[in-house]
Design an enzyme around this catalytic site. Structure first.
Site, PDB file in Angstrom:
ATOM      1  N   TYR A   1      45.708  45.880  46.983  1.00 32.26           N
ATOM      2  CA  TYR A   1      46.251  46.371  45.887  1.00 32.26           C
ATOM      3  C   TYR A   1      47.192  46.525  45.754  1.00 32.26           C
ATOM      4  CZ  TYR A   1      41.765  47.544  44.236  1.00 32.26           C
ATOM      5  OH  TYR A   1      40.197  46.697  43.267  1.00 32.26           O
TER       6      TYR A   1
ATOM      7  N   GLN B   1      40.749  46.953  29.201  1.00 30.84           N
ATOM      8  CA  GLN B   1      40.284  46.569  30.302  1.00 30.84           C
ATOM      9  C   GLN B   1      41.257  46.298  31.358  1.00 30.84           C
ATOM     10  OE1 GLN B   1      36.270  43.439  29.034  1.00 30.84           O
ATOM     11  NE2 GLN B   1      37.314  43.860  27.306  1.00 30.84           N
TER      12      GLN B   1
ATOM     13  N   HIS C   1      39.528  50.976  32.763  1.00 32.53           N
ATOM     14  CA  HIS C   1      38.656  50.565  33.647  1.00 32.53           C
ATOM     15  C   HIS C   1      39.656  50.757  34.982  1.00 32.53           C
ATOM     16  CE1 HIS C   1      36.681  46.506  32.372  1.00 32.53           C
ATOM     17  NE2 HIS C   1      35.126  47.378  32.723  1.00 32.53           N
TER      18      HIS C   1
ATOM     19  N   ALA D   1      48.471  35.554  22.186  1.00 29.30           N
ATOM     20  CA  ALA D   1      48.784  36.756  21.522  1.00 29.30           C
ATOM     21  C   ALA D   1      49.791  36.508  21.603  1.00 29.30           C
ATOM     22  CB  ALA D   1      48.398  38.188  22.449  1.00 29.30           C
TER      23      ALA D   1
END
Length: 253
Positions: free
Chosen positions: A70, A103, A121, A236
């Protein structure tokens, strides 16, 4: 529908909105060069299945490895940073009533300046104590991979990333907040999501089944492309700045 016509229709629809809900997915992150979970399993990490990196059992058995994974992903996110799409949504939020349900765990909507964000999430920048559940939010910055494992400032126990791991439920507060925002929205922007990850995808399904005007921004065709009121087949990072600029001009006039 010509692209410029779609941008104009979207801008007009948003200008007249009572409340806009943005449902964003992995496409927003991809435009910052941030790989998805599985795309990030390259090099050293290719030999580890998801069960060894993102489950409660993996953390209990080897917290060092999970935190190393992480922290590496935090560095990727920090280097990628916010993109023009994130910035445009924050700008839109200064002109119209707008909330985001995402998400994505990268925290880049908030980093770009959006203040009303439901992270379905969780967030890779939020750490939760494994003993007392106290949470702290870390700044978006490259990680020190040699630092000691993080500990709770309140009780001293080890903390974990406050993200949803495989086998875990979505945080009910975020999901319930997103449901409330959807119920209040008369315009829904669906941006960069394949609409295949549940239960988040149910929000998109409810949007197209309801009375809100649905605007989809995605370079790919999805299950709702034919159901959306306005489809913009553009990234986007291109579409959202054009829409935000047009909304700003319409609001001035």
């Amino acid at each position: 529908m010509a692209l410029n016509d779609a941008i104009e229709r979207a801008a007009l629809a948003l200008t007249d909105a009572r409340h806009v809900l943005v449902l964003s997915g992995a496409g927003m992150s991809a435009e910052s060069g941030i790989p998805t979970f599985r795309e990030a399993q390259t090099g050293l990490w290719a030999r580890f299945p998801p069960q060894d990196l993102a489950t409660p059992e993996a953390f209990a058995g080897n917290p060092e490895r999970v935190w190393q994974w992480y922290r590496w992903r935090r560095t990727l996110i920090a280097r990628g940073g916010v993109n023009p799409g994130h910035v445009a949504l924050a700008a839109l939020g200064r002109h119209i009533s707008l909330s985001i349900a995402t998400q994505n765990v990268d925290g880049l909507h908030a980093a770009a300046g959006s203040s009303r964000v439901a992270e379905l999430h969780g967030s890779i920048w939020r750490e939760r104590c494994t003993a007392c559940d106290d949470e702290t939010l870390q700044p978006v910055a490259e990680a020190d991979e040699d630092a000691p494992l993080p500990a709770c400032a309140r009780c001293g126990a080890m903390t974990r990333p406050a993200v949803v791991w495989f086998g875990e439920m979505l945080p009910m507060t975020a999901l319930e907040r997103a449901q409330r925002l959807l119920a209040a929205a008369d315009r829904v922007l669906v941006v960069g999501t394949s609409n295949q990850v549940y239960p988040a995808a149910t929000l998109v399904e409810q949007a197209v089944a309801g009375s809100a005007i649905v605007i989809e921004i995605n370079t790919e065709k999805t299950a709702i492309s034919k159901k959306a009121d306005i489809k913009i087949a553009q990234s986007a990072s291109s579409a959202l700045p054009a829409i935000a600029a047009r909304v700003a001009r319409l609001m001035i006039n």
